[in-house]
Design an enzyme around this catalytic site. Structure first.
Site, mmCIF file in Angstrom:
data_model
loop_
_atom_site.group_PDB
_atom_site.id
_atom_site.type_symbol
_atom_site.label_atom_id
_atom_site.label_comp_id
_atom_site.label_asym_id
_atom_site.label_seq_id
_atom_site.Cartn_x
_atom_site.Cartn_y
_atom_site.Cartn_z
ATOM 1 N N GLU A 178 -3.360 3.266 3.003
ATOM 2 C CA GLU A 178 -3.454 3.377 4.459
ATOM 3 C C GLU A 178 -3.648 4.854 4.787
ATOM 4 O OE1 GLU A 178 -0.836 2.282 8.462
ATOM 5 O OE2 GLU A 178 0.035 1.995 6.471
ATOM 6 N N HIS B 166 0.834 -1.206 0.000
ATOM 7 C CA HIS B 166 0.000 0.000 0.000
ATOM 8 C C HIS B 166 0.865 1.252 0.000
ATOM 9 C CE1 HIS B 166 0.886 -0.760 4.299
ATOM 10 N NE2 HIS B 166 0.962 0.560 4.374
ATOM 11 N N LYS C 104 -7.500 -5.631 14.858
ATOM 12 C CA LYS C 104 -6.623 -5.497 16.030
ATOM 13 C C LYS C 104 -5.882 -4.168 16.045
ATOM 14 C CE LYS C 104 -5.890 -10.454 16.523
ATOM 15 N NZ LYS C 104 -4.943 -11.552 16.452
#
Length: 177
Positions: free
Chosen positions: A165, A119, A149
């Protein structure tokens, strides 16, 4: 003494031969420049610094960046090309001519098997408002900030399926070991 970088197995001290080296850009291949440019300019606020066309090889390069408002770019194309290649943190979108007309054509996003490229990442000033902005622009989410998580980290997809991201720097404190 100034920070010399974290030390881990395999890390070696830079030599004088690499003095002045800087990461200039990351390249992603795109199917349709109109869709990709609309996405990166509108949703992520990037500006196109320079477009270079290579007619003999039938492809175009678009160099994009998030610029400060007061950034002055050279007007002359040649000077702006040199300026572009002296910057840091650019995104190069490469369009191979004709792919936009090929039904079902897609590039490998690097996250499907076999995995490879992962990414790119944007740092934003406020993650919750950015998440709302992404929703308002109907951006496809891979992971929201409250999922999984790893909280406070968002993953979305661009028009070609590449993962992006999205983080807020202040929320990254204390992540990892």
């Amino acid at each position: 003494m100034s920070f010399q970088g974290e030390q881990h197995l395999g890390v070696q001290a830079p030599t004088a031969d690499s003095e002045g080296f800087r990461l200039n850009h990351t390249m992603l291949r795109i199917k349709d420049p109109e869709k990709a440019l609309a996405f990166y300019t509108r949703v992520f606020g990037m500006r196109v610094l320079r477009r270079l066309d290579f007619e003999e090889m039938q492809f175009s390069l678009y160099f994009l960046a998030n610029l400060e408002e007061d950034t002055a770019l050279p007007e002359d194309d040649s000077e702006r090309t040199v300026w572009t290649f002296s910057q840091r943190g650019l995104l190069e979108l490469t369009h191979n001519w004709g792919t936009e007309d090929q039904e079902g054509f897609a590039y490998h996003d690097g996250n499907a098997e076999p995995q490879g490229f992962g990414h790119i990442c944007f740092s934003v000033p406020d993650l919750p408002s950015t998440e709302a902005w992404l929703d308002a622009n109907q951006v496809e989410f891979v992971k929201r900030s409250d999922q999984g998580k790893l909280k406070d980290v968002v993953f979305v997809k661009d028009p070609d399926g590449y993962w992006i991201e999205v983080v807020e720097a202040a929320r990254m404190a204390g992540k990892g070991a």
